[in-house]
Every structure is written in C-alpha cells, then in structure tokens.
Design a protein around this motif. Sequence first.
Motif, short mmCIF file in Angstrom:
data_model
loop_
_atom_site.label_atom_id
_atom_site.label_comp_id
_atom_site.label_asym_id
_atom_site.label_seq_id
_atom_site.Cartn_x
_atom_site.Cartn_y
_atom_site.Cartn_z
N CYS A 53 71.99 -16.41 -27.17
CA CYS A 53 72.75 -15.32 -28.91
C CYS A 53 74.19 -15.31 -27.77
N GLY A 54 75.04 -15.68 -28.55
CA GLY A 54 76.75 -15.07 -28.74
C GLY A 54 76.42 -13.82 -29.36
N PRO A 55 77.94 -13.31 -29.83
CA PRO A 55 78.20 -12.21 -30.07
C PRO A 55 77.09 -12.03 -31.70
N LEU A 56 76.31 -11.53 -31.53
CA LEU A 56 75.03 -11.02 -32.28
C LEU A 56 76.23 -10.02 -33.44
N TRP A 57 76.05 -8.72 -32.02
CA TRP A 57 76.61 -7.64 -33.07
C TRP A 57 77.65 -7.06 -32.15
N GLU A 58 77.93 -5.84 -32.95
CA GLU A 58 79.93 -5.90 -32.21
C GLU A 58 79.92 -4.67 -30.73
N GLU A 59 80.66 -4.73 -30.03
CA GLU A 59 80.65 -3.87 -29.17
C GLU A 59 80.56 -2.24 -29.69
N GLY A 60 79.37 -1.22 -28.89
CA GLY A 60 79.86 0.51 -29.21
C GLY A 60 78.99 0.47 -31.17
N GLU A 61 78.08 -0.57 -31.57
CA GLU A 61 77.69 -1.16 -32.83
C GLU A 61 76.31 -0.09 -32.83
N GLU A 62 75.82 1.41 -34.03
CA GLU A 62 75.22 1.48 -33.92
C GLU A 62 74.06 1.34 -34.84
N ILE A 63 72.99 0.85 -34.12
CA ILE A 63 71.98 -0.57 -34.25
C ILE A 63 70.48 0.11 -34.36
N THR A 64 69.84 -0.55 -35.00
CA THR A 64 68.24 -0.36 -35.28
C THR A 64 67.66 -1.39 -34.77
N LEU A 65 66.77 -2.17 -33.83
CA LEU A 65 66.54 -3.24 -33.75
C LEU A 65 65.12 -3.18 -32.99
N ARG A 66 64.18 -4.80 -33.68
CA ARG A 66 63.02 -4.90 -32.85
C ARG A 66 62.55 -5.85 -31.70
N GLY A 67 62.11 -5.68 -30.56
CA GLY A 67 61.80 -6.65 -29.80
C GLY A 67 60.29 -6.46 -29.49
N LEU A 68 60.34 -7.00 -28.28
CA LEU A 68 58.94 -7.02 -27.33
C LEU A 68 59.38 -6.11 -26.35
N TYR A 69 58.74 -4.69 -25.73
CA TYR A 69 59.33 -4.37 -24.85
C TYR A 69 58.51 -4.42 -23.51
N ARG A 70 59.41 -4.50 -22.65
CA ARG A 70 59.26 -5.34 -21.20
C ARG A 70 59.05 -4.13 -20.21
N THR A 71 59.05 -4.15 -18.59
CA THR A 71 59.68 -3.19 -17.93
C THR A 71 59.04 -4.26 -16.68
N SER A 72 60.57 -4.12 -15.24
CA SER A 72 60.68 -4.78 -14.63
C SER A 72 61.25 -3.79 -13.66
N GLY A 73 60.34 -3.18 -12.67
CA GLY A 73 60.86 -2.45 -11.59
C GLY A 73 61.14 -1.00 -11.95
N GLU A 74 62.83 -0.57 -12.09
CA GLU A 74 63.46 0.69 -12.61
C GLU A 74 63.72 0.07 -14.03
N SER A 75 63.82 -1.14 -14.66
CA SER A 75 64.43 -1.74 -15.51
C SER A 75 63.26 -1.81 -16.68
N ALA A 76 63.77 -1.56 -18.23
CA ALA A 76 63.00 -1.60 -19.35
C ALA A 76 64.31 -2.37 -20.14
N TYR A 77 63.77 -3.42 -20.77
CA TYR A 77 64.32 -4.08 -21.69
C TYR A 77 63.72 -4.61 -22.45
N LEU A 78 64.47 -5.19 -23.87
CA LEU A 78 64.07 -6.06 -25.01
C LEU A 78 63.90 -7.30 -24.80
N ASP A 79 63.00 -8.11 -24.96
CA ASP A 79 63.39 -9.61 -25.03
C ASP A 79 63.41 -9.61 -26.94
N ILE A 80 63.91 -10.38 -27.37
CA ILE A 80 64.79 -10.20 -28.29
C ILE A 80 64.34 -12.59 -28.76
N GLN A 81 64.68 -12.86 -29.53
CA GLN A 81 64.59 -13.93 -29.96
C GLN A 81 65.35 -13.73 -32.17
#
Length: 244
Positions: free
Chosen positions: A44-72
Amino acid sequence: MPGRFALFAGLLILFLGACGSGEANPLAGPPLHTRPEGVGRVRCGPLWEEGEEITLRGLYRTSGESAYLDIQHFFPDGSSCWARVFLLNRGMEPGAIPWNAPLYVEVGGRLSSGRWSSPGLWDLQVERRSLLPLDHRAVQEDCQAAVADRLPDLEALDWAALALPSYVTGTAGFHPDAEGLRHLEFHFLGSDDGRPLLLLEGQGPALPPVRPLVERRVAVECVYDLAQGKVQELVATIRGEVHE
C-alpha cells in the motif's frame, strides 16, 4: 377440447422434464479470476495520514518482541494492497501467536511511519483494542469447498498463459492434479482494515521443473466475506521460489 388439453399436458410434461434434466450450473461457486505469474501482492501507498487517529481491523501476530497487524486493503474496484502495522505497546494476548491462527482484532490509536523507509509499514500507539470472532477452520474449509466447486475450471485453465515468458514452453500442457487442488491448505494473509473481508492463499500441485533450484506451484487466493459467511472470489496464479 380434450385434444387441446392432451396437447397442453404433453407440452407441460416435456417442459418439466427438460428443467429436471438440465446440466449443473457451469458457473457454480464463486467467481474465478487469474493473475499472471510474478505479479505479487502490492504494498500500500499512503493509505493514511501521518499522525492520524484511526481505528483499524487486522490479523494480529507476534514475532519475537514484535506484535503487528497484517492488513489487506480492498479498494472499490476489487484491487487490493497489503500493509503491516506494528503495535508499539503490544498486549492483545500474552505469548506467541501461531502464524496460521492469527487473532482477528480491532485497535485504535495514532499512526506514524517515521521509522520506516519502505511503503506499507506503519507504527500504531494503541489506545483501545478488542478481539473479534474468527473461526479459522470454518473459513479454511469454505475456501476448500469453493475450490472444489470450481475444480473443472481450475483443471482446464491455460496455465502456460499465466507463466512468465521464459517458463511458457515448460508450462505448456500442464494440468494440475485434482486431488492436490482438493486439499489445498489455506493460510491467512490479511484482513481489510475496515470491512469484514479476509485474504487467504493455498499453494498446491507443483508445476514441471523448468530451471534448477526453481520450484513453482499452483496457488489460489481466497477472498472471504465474514459478514456473509462465504467466499467472495478465487484468484488462480503461479507462485515460484528459488532454493539456493
């Protein structure tokens, strides 16, 4: 009058018989599209604005110390792109999350992309979070059933037409094994950031070897509509991997 009645009855019987003996709908199952080999998922390119307050859905995964959402992210024209949002203050669930059993979540907070030089990568300072229902096995089985519905079409595809130019000759005449297609193991790739749509992919039968160390397989993407509880679309393509 009796003659007319007999004629009408005969025509009615013929009509009902024709309706009952018709072939199965050749377009049964969800729409099936194709994508050329080598055309992967687009960041994805710039879907959102820098510093934007937002609500997102995604698939939550972890890797080591990281946690992230995979979004399509799915656009109105049916195209899509992928993004990964790292959660700066993880805490949806303790411990590791199995890669193919991600949590389906909705989170809210403030976005930033300052520490990333590549598009499609974001950070989110999480302020609110909630867990959404997702029956992994049911979704995977529905994708498998959709493939079974379109099995004749997948077997009849001109796979050489999807191949990279240097692989066309080696792919000509290829027809995937039906049993291999029936037992695709679908993996979760991402979810739309707003709508209840999931993207999964299953990789199946191998194509004939063309070059040393290059493995190519049939792949089928499955777009799943959680709100309707059914597969929205299948996309057939070829995935390749170089083993070094």
